[in-house]
Design an enzyme around this catalytic site. Structure first.
Site, PDB file in Angstrom:
ATOM      1  N   SER A  59       5.606   5.092   2.503  1.00  0.00           N
ATOM      2  CA  SER A  59       5.168   5.520   1.171  1.00  0.00           C
ATOM      3  C   SER A  59       5.441   7.005   0.948  1.00  0.00           C
ATOM      4  O   SER A  59       5.526   7.790   1.896  1.00  0.00           O
ATOM      5  CB  SER A  59       3.664   5.260   0.993  1.00  0.00           C
ATOM      6  OG  SER A  59       3.358   3.914   1.228  1.00  0.00           O
TER       7      SER A  59
HETATM    8  N1  SAH Z   1       1.502   2.099   5.374  1.00  0.00           N
HETATM    9  C1  SAH Z   1       2.933   2.043   5.548  1.00  0.00           C
HETATM   10  C2  SAH Z   1       3.625   1.494   4.305  1.00  0.00           C
HETATM   11  C3  SAH Z   1       4.585   0.407   4.694  1.00  0.00           C
HETATM   12  S1  SAH Z   1       5.285  -0.557   3.395  1.00  0.00           S
HETATM   13  C4  SAH Z   1       3.487   3.381   5.973  1.00  0.00           C
HETATM   14  O1  SAH Z   1       2.720   4.367   6.062  1.00  0.00           O
HETATM   15  O2  SAH Z   1       4.679   3.459   6.290  1.00  0.00           O
HETATM   16  C5  SAH Z   1       4.252  -1.981   3.420  1.00  0.00           C
HETATM   17  C6  SAH Z   1       4.234  -2.798   4.683  1.00  0.00           C
HETATM   18  O3  SAH Z   1       3.381  -3.935   4.424  1.00  0.00           O
HETATM   19  C7  SAH Z   1       5.570  -3.381   5.130  1.00  0.00           C
HETATM   20  O4  SAH Z   1       5.842  -2.997   6.451  1.00  0.00           O
HETATM   21  C8  SAH Z   1       5.386  -4.904   5.011  1.00  0.00           C
HETATM   22  O5  SAH Z   1       6.062  -5.638   6.019  1.00  0.00           O
HETATM   23  C9  SAH Z   1       3.862  -5.027   5.157  1.00  0.00           C
HETATM   24  N2  SAH Z   1       3.248  -6.243   4.600  1.00  0.00           N
HETATM   25  C10 SAH Z   1       3.573  -6.949   3.487  1.00  0.00           C
HETATM   26  N3  SAH Z   1       2.738  -7.993   3.325  1.00  0.00           N
HETATM   27  C11 SAH Z   1       1.837  -7.950   4.350  1.00  0.00           C
HETATM   28  C12 SAH Z   1       0.713  -8.764   4.741  1.00  0.00           C
HETATM   29  N4  SAH Z   1       0.323  -9.843   4.048  1.00  0.00           N
HETATM   30  N5  SAH Z   1       0.026  -8.412   5.857  1.00  0.00           N
HETATM   31  C13 SAH Z   1       0.389  -7.324   6.600  1.00  0.00           C
HETATM   32  N6  SAH Z   1       1.441  -6.538   6.282  1.00  0.00           N
HETATM   33  C14 SAH Z   1       2.159  -6.830   5.174  1.00  0.00           C
END
Ligand code: SAH
Length: 212
Positions: A59
């Protein structure tokens, strides 16, 4: 070098309205470049989201700062994160003294980030699975932060929140969402504040979007 870049980033976040000094201190301390693939590292301190592989992103720093500020994290709080991704958001929460639990649905991302946490000495409890179901075993949580966009607020997450706890979650369409800050007043009463407008990758799962 990167320390100077981090303090410039922090000043930028202040100018964009982030006030919580604990959040700003954590952003000044955590090396964002360590959570970013080599080819994008030179952009680590720009206030933008960057690709982390598998179609996912780390993000934007402003988004991390805003969500963390809205979560009102205090030292010792138990916080659940849905969407571990690069691990940067979890590292910020850990730096602020929270006891962090984080769920990632993609095994490759879960495994790579777990290795990175071990290497950096970041103690976050991780699990690979569908975060829309929460993590009942360690509930209730003082805070829950969802870092992917959801069509609705998953029931399990509301249930697993402590009284006075807060859930920060982007809700809306597949492309843009409103950030909802949900405070649990009592077992069946919730107060909701809406903050427009954010763009997250989709939350995929039983109570999220369909997908693979
Ligand atoms: N907090 C992260 C943002 C990653 S983007 C950071 O600081 O980099 C969002 C992430 O959510 C992705 O890696 C994706 O694979 C994950 N995601 C999507 N749906 C999900 C679910 N139902 N449960 C857990 N993770 C999920």
């Amino acid at each position: 070098m990167s320390k100077t870049e981090r303090s410039i980033l922090v000043e930028g976040l202040r100018n964009k309205g982030i006030k919580d000094e604990n959040v700003l201190r954590a952003i000044a301390k955590v090396k964002r470049e360590e959570f970013i693939p080599l080819m994008f590292r030179h952009q680590a301190y720009e206030d933008i989201a960057l690709p982390i592989g598998y179609g996912q992103t780390i993000s934007q720093p402003y988004t991390v700062a805003k969500m963390t500020e809205e979560l009102q994290v205090k030292k010792g709080d138990k916080v659940l994160e849905i969407g571990t991704g690069s691990g940067y958001q979890a590292a910020i929460l850990f730096e602020m003294g929270a006891k962090v639990y984080s769920i990632e649905r993609r095994y490759e991302i879960y495994r790579n980030t777990q290795k990175l946490f071990d290497k950096l000495g970041i103690r976050v409890n991780t699990k690979c699975g569908d975060g829309t179901l929460g993590w009942a075993e360690h509930a209730p949580y003082d805070g829950i932060i969802v870092t992917a966009g959801s069509p609705d607020i998953p029931e399990a997450l509301k249930n697993q929140l402590a009284i006075k706890g807060r859930l920060v979650i982007p809700v809306g369409g597949r492309i843009t969402q409103t950030l909802k800050v949900v405070t649990k007043i009592s077992e069946d009463e919730f107060e909701i504040k809406n903050i427009p407008e954010f763009a997250f990758v989709p939350l995929i799962g039983r109570d999220g979007w369909d997908g693979q």
